[in-house]
Scaffold this motif. Sequence first.
Motif, PDB file in Angstrom:
ATOM      1  N   ALA A   1       0.679  -1.193   0.246  1.00 47.47           N
ATOM      2  CA  ALA A   1      -0.075   0.150   0.020  1.00 47.47           C
ATOM      3  C   ALA A   1       0.951   1.475   0.034  1.00 47.47           C
ATOM      4  CB  ALA A   1      -0.839  -0.020   1.448  1.00 47.47           C
TER       5      ALA A   1
ATOM      6  N   TYR B   1       0.976   3.855  -2.839  1.00 40.69           N
ATOM      7  CA  TYR B   1       0.783   5.316  -2.578  1.00 40.69           C
ATOM      8  C   TYR B   1       1.993   6.190  -3.326  1.00 40.69           C
ATOM      9  CZ  TYR B   1      -0.541   9.284   0.287  1.00 40.69           C
ATOM     10  OH  TYR B   1      -1.128  10.528   0.877  1.00 40.69           O
TER      11      TYR B   1
ATOM     12  N   ALA C   1       1.507   9.009  -6.122  1.00 38.07           N
ATOM     13  CA  ALA C   1       1.879  10.492  -5.789  1.00 38.07           C
ATOM     14  C   ALA C   1       2.650  10.930  -6.712  1.00 38.07           C
ATOM     15  CB  ALA C   1       2.343  10.523  -4.397  1.00 38.07           C
TER      16      ALA C   1
ATOM     17  N   SER D   1       4.347  14.265   1.318  1.00 39.46           N
ATOM     18  CA  SER D   1       3.455  13.034   1.067  1.00 39.46           C
ATOM     19  C   SER D   1       3.072  12.409   2.441  1.00 39.46           C
ATOM     20  CB  SER D   1       4.358  12.075   0.237  1.00 39.46           C
ATOM     21  OG  SER D   1       3.638  11.041   0.237  1.00 39.46           O
ATOM     22  N   SER D   2       1.880  12.638   2.624  1.00 45.79           N
ATOM     23  CA  SER D   2       1.493  11.985   3.968  1.00 45.79           C
ATOM     24  C   SER D   2       2.209  12.728   5.264  1.00 45.79           C
ATOM     25  CB  SER D   2       1.538  10.494   3.906  1.00 45.79           C
ATOM     26  OG  SER D   2       0.523   9.993   4.907  1.00 45.79           O
TER      27      SER D   2
ATOM     28  N   TRP E   1       0.012  15.771  -0.041  1.00 42.89           N
ATOM     29  CA  TRP E   1      -0.964  14.598  -0.019  1.00 42.89           C
ATOM     30  C   TRP E   1      -1.454  14.232   1.446  1.00 42.89           C
ATOM     31  CZ3 TRP E   1       3.312  14.914  -2.911  1.00 42.89           C
ATOM     32  CH2 TRP E   1       3.140  14.846  -4.171  1.00 42.89           C
TER      33      TRP E   1
ATOM     34  N   TRP F   1      -4.601  12.251   4.027  1.00 38.34           N
ATOM     35  CA  TRP F   1      -5.890  11.631   3.996  1.00 38.34           C
ATOM     36  C   TRP F   1      -6.842  12.535   4.154  1.00 38.34           C
ATOM     37  CZ3 TRP F   1      -5.472   7.218   1.712  1.00 38.34           C
ATOM     38  CH2 TRP F   1      -4.415   6.225   2.046  1.00 38.34           C
TER      39      TRP F   1
ATOM     40  N   MET G   1      -7.441   3.881  -2.004  1.00 35.59           N
ATOM     41  CA  MET G   1      -6.873   5.049  -1.428  1.00 35.59           C
ATOM     42  C   MET G   1      -6.947   6.258  -2.094  1.00 35.59           C
ATOM     43  SD  MET G   1      -2.939   3.426  -0.450  1.00 35.59           S
ATOM     44  CE  MET G   1      -2.466   3.050  -2.131  1.00 35.59           C
TER      45      MET G   1
ATOM     46  N   PRO H   1      -6.350   9.907  -1.406  1.00 37.49           N
ATOM     47  CA  PRO H   1      -6.068  10.990  -0.663  1.00 37.49           C
ATOM     48  C   PRO H   1      -6.324  12.262  -1.054  1.00 37.49           C
ATOM     49  CG  PRO H   1      -4.115  10.230  -1.608  1.00 37.49           C
ATOM     50  CD  PRO H   1      -5.266   9.266  -1.796  1.00 37.49           C
TER      51      PRO H   1
END
Length: 211
Positions: free
Chosen positions: A30, A34, A38, A124-125, A153, A155, A199, A201
């Motif tokens: 995952a 991601y 991205a 990123s996250s 990015w 959630w 996913m 986001p």
Amino acid sequence: MDRDEENQLSPGDLADAWAEEAATWNEDPAVVAYADAAWASLLASVPVGSDAHVLDFGCGTGLLTERISPRVREVVAVDASPAMVEVLATKALPNVRFGVAKWTPETISDDELAAGPFDLIVCSSVCAFLDDYPGTVAMLADRLAPNGYFAQWDWELDPTAAEPFGLTSDGITKALVGAGLEVVSVGIGFDVPIEDQHMRPLMGIGRRVRE
Ligand SMILES: C[S@@+](CC[C@H](N)C(=O)[O-])C[C@H]1O[C@@H](n2cnc3c(N)ncnc32)[C@H](O)[C@@H]1O
């Protein structure tokens, strides 16, 4: 000073909230999916020139750094987790300077890795984990070159979840505007199926228009 001396692995006293995840981060399908998505969404939305100077803030093990670095002049990769950065170090990416640092609006100015100016800053996250998200975006935006881009990015916050976590489109827009950036876009960055879920986001993009 050569790159090995410059790259810092441990400031010594940072509690490492990500130590357990670091060892297996690169093998999690995952997480890799991601990073791939991205990167694709970044290429589709933002100019990434071969001379670009890029900051990957909250770089983790460098999954996005390693996708960006072959395409640009240099990536500066910074993360608060020594364990995450230790994995990045093993990749020995040739045009990447990295360091362990927990940047806040109060600490960022002391770090020469934050000097910039950057043509592109990616998070990123990361932003949803920050104690002061709007303040940190403003400090990062100050390090963008004119016409430089900021991309994040995160959630999407579901206020009905048992443990709400993430950001809203409205919150991202307000942070970008508050940082003095022109809002290029805020919306779903990508939609990737993984096992029985998706996913999806939020991706926020701002551009520095002032000199
Ligand atoms: C979910 S991980 C994402 C890692 C990487 N960007 C990726 O996509 O694989 C969040 C990362 O943000 C880092 N982080 C959170 N707050 C930070 C701060 N104030 N300064 C630097 N790094 C931070 C954490 O240490 C962690 O590695």
